[in-house]
Design a protein around this motif. Structure first.
Motif, PDB file in Angstrom:
ATOM      1  N   LYS A   2       0.854  -1.215  -0.213  1.00 52.63           N
ATOM      2  CA  LYS A   2       0.167   0.176  -0.025  1.00 52.63           C
ATOM      3  C   LYS A   2       0.743   1.420  -0.120  1.00 52.63           C
ATOM      4  N   GLU A   3       1.958   1.111   0.692  1.00 52.09           N
ATOM      5  CA  GLU A   3       2.856   2.402   0.674  1.00 52.09           C
ATOM      6  C   GLU A   3       3.424   2.525  -0.764  1.00 52.09           C
ATOM      7  N   GLN A   4       3.825   1.556  -1.505  1.00 53.27           N
ATOM      8  CA  GLN A   4       4.263   1.594  -2.806  1.00 53.27           C
ATOM      9  C   GLN A   4       3.179   2.385  -3.611  1.00 53.27           C
ATOM     10  N   PHE A   6       0.476   4.187  -2.538  1.00 51.44           N
ATOM     11  CA  PHE A   6       0.168   5.471  -2.113  1.00 51.44           C
ATOM     12  C   PHE A   6       1.243   6.464  -2.921  1.00 51.44           C
ATOM     13  N   GLU A   7       2.580   6.011  -2.826  1.00 49.16           N
ATOM     14  CA  GLU A   7       3.574   6.929  -3.350  1.00 49.16           C
ATOM     15  C   GLU A   7       3.503   7.051  -5.122  1.00 49.16           C
ATOM     16  N   ASP A  10       0.299   9.636  -5.206  1.00 44.76           N
ATOM     17  CA  ASP A  10       0.756  10.938  -4.809  1.00 44.76           C
ATOM     18  C   ASP A  10       1.678  11.611  -5.933  1.00 44.76           C
ATOM     19  N   GLN A 316      -7.439   3.914   8.544  1.00 43.90           N
ATOM     20  CA  GLN A 316      -6.309   3.817   8.159  1.00 43.90           C
ATOM     21  C   GLN A 316      -5.486   4.650   7.134  1.00 43.90           C
ATOM     22  N   LEU A 317      -6.272   5.318   6.693  1.00 43.94           N
ATOM     23  CA  LEU A 317      -5.893   6.455   5.571  1.00 43.94           C
ATOM     24  C   LEU A 317      -5.548   7.658   6.139  1.00 43.94           C
ATOM     25  N   PRO A 318      -4.044   8.191   5.873  1.00 45.41           N
ATOM     26  CA  PRO A 318      -3.652   9.574   6.177  1.00 45.41           C
ATOM     27  C   PRO A 318      -4.635  10.593   5.758  1.00 45.41           C
ATOM     28  N   LYS A 375      -6.866   6.375  -2.902  1.00 41.80           N
ATOM     29  CA  LYS A 375      -6.154   5.671  -2.088  1.00 41.80           C
ATOM     30  C   LYS A 375      -7.132   4.494  -1.284  1.00 41.80           C
ATOM     31  N   ALA A 379      -6.615   0.780  -1.628  1.00 39.19           N
ATOM     32  CA  ALA A 379      -6.288   0.053  -0.288  1.00 39.19           C
ATOM     33  C   ALA A 379      -7.099  -1.123  -0.096  1.00 39.19           C
ATOM     34  N   ASP A 383      -5.963  -4.885   0.190  1.00 35.83           N
ATOM     35  CA  ASP A 383      -6.175  -5.726   1.714  1.00 35.83           C
ATOM     36  C   ASP A 383      -7.383  -6.857   1.609  1.00 35.83           C
TER      37      ASP A 383
END
Length: 387
Positions: A2-4, A6-7, A10, A316-318, A375, A379, A383
């Motif tokens: 997920k971090e990949q 989201f990057e 962005d 869990q999302l920023p 996102k 996600a 997930d």
């Protein structure tokens, strides 16, 4: 993973905005979205992604397989516009007279395209398969969802997620709700045939305007006097046409409107009671009234497990807040997908500086909400493999 994802999202935000504004400038009405469908198809072809066009009409479906076996998750975005003149003073204003993206479907499409690109970039490290459903004709029944389903867009799908950018909900708030979240959307047409004549001799006529006025008033009593107050229903007459010279009593009149309900039994009741009132009004006025009741989309009913799941994703999302929504009387043909497979439909807050409601000539939304929506959907898709 997920971090990949989201990057990449962005980094793709500016491209997301470019796509959205391009589509906003070139809107197409329901069932006429030929160039928009081609734009979507070409995007996937350029990515090297498997894509089907003309799915159930103008629909487009792309599929991306992960490097490992897993579930098949569908994500949906609509792409038709509305017969509304764009009155915004912006650089990306609609270039098509009388047609505008006044509901955010351009943003839905841009969101899903860039999400698909991001998932494609990391697909070898993902499990399962991801189905990107780009649906035509959401705005006008019978809509595009039903025909796309019949044409196989949900083949092998284990769950589906969709979101709507919402212009009156603050940015950062993402609204979810288990059960009925949007209403069944039906419409009706009443055609009155009276007997016209001179305005100076009303006793020799059967005044279609007076008869129509009686219908409007009598129909308003259905919700207040025939529907259990615990239930929800709306009956709105939106059109009443009987154009004549000032001194002529109308020979005929035509009324149109909509009925919104959540409960199938209340839906049946409204149609039955409307018919009773129409027949009684025709009898008492010795005229004929043609009653056409057209069933539109069923209610959008979110599945409990998938809705609870999306709530945990949002939490869990920023920069996001999970907010329990209130049911809305608006309609959505996402309902058809949820009748076939588990899933949920949620609302992503997209309130701009100067907010206007959906279907308003000055409608717009906060474009940052597209990134948040991407996102949330991304996600959820990743997930859900472990759900």
């Amino acid at each position: 993973m997920k971090e990949q994802l989201f990057e990449r999202l962005d980094n793709a935000y500016e491209d997301m905005v470019i796509i959205r504004r391009h589509l906003h400038m070139h809107p197409e009405l329901s069932f006429q979205e030929v160039k928009t469908a081609q734009y979507i198809r070409d995007f996937y072809i350029n990515l090297g992604v498997e894509v089907r066009e003309n799915v159930g009409g103008n629909g487009v479906v792309a599929r991306i397989k992960g490097g490992r076996p897993g579930k098949t998750i569908a994500l949906r975005a609509d792409f038709d516009a509305l017969p509304i003149q764009d009155e915004k003073d912006v650089s990306y204003k609609s270039t098509v007279a009388g047609v505008a993206h006044a509901c955010g479907h351009d943003g839905h499409t841009a969101t899903l395209l860039q999400l698909a690109k991001a998932i494609h970039d990391i697909h070898e490290d993902l499990a399962g398969e991801y189905v990107f459903i780009h649906q035509h004709a959401e705005e006008y029944a019978p809509g595009g969802a039903k025909s796309m389903i019949e044409d196989g867009c949900l083949e092998g799908v284990d769950a589906i997620f969709g979101t709507h950018l919402w212009s009156l909900t603050p940015y950062g708030a993402i609204e979810y709700l288990t059960g009925p979240v949007m209403a069944a959307a039906d419409r009706f047409v009443l055609t009155i045939q009276g007997s016209g004549g001179h305005g100076a001799a009303p006793h020799q006529t059967k005044d279609a305007i007076v008869i129509g006025s009686q219908l409007v008033m009598n129909l308003q009593q259905l919700v207040s006097r025939r529907v259990n107050p615990i239930e929800s229903a709306v009956l709105s007459v939106g059109s009443f046409v009987a154009e004549n010279a000032f001194n002529i009593i109308a020979d005929s009149a035509k009324l149109g409107g909509t009925v919104r309900t959540f409960n199938p039994e209340i839906r049946d009741l409204m149609e039955l009671e409307m018919k009773r009132i129409v027949e009684g009004t025709a009898l008492s006025n010795d005229c004929t009234i043609e009653f056409d009741y057209i069933r539109g989309y069923p209610p959008v009913v979110n599945h409990a497990a998938e809705t609870e799941f999306i709530k945990t994703i949002i939490e869990q999302l920023p920069d996001a807040e999970a907010v329990e929504a209130e049911p809305q009387m608006g309609g959505e043909d996402f309902a058809y997908y949820l009748e076939k497979v588990p899933g949920t439909f949620f609302f992503t807050g997209a309130k701009p500086v100067d907010p206007y409601p959906h279907h308003h000539p000055k409608f717009d939304f906060n474009e940052r909400a597209m990134l948040l929506a991407a996102k949330a959907l991304g996600a959820a898709a990743i997930d859900y493999q472990n759900n």
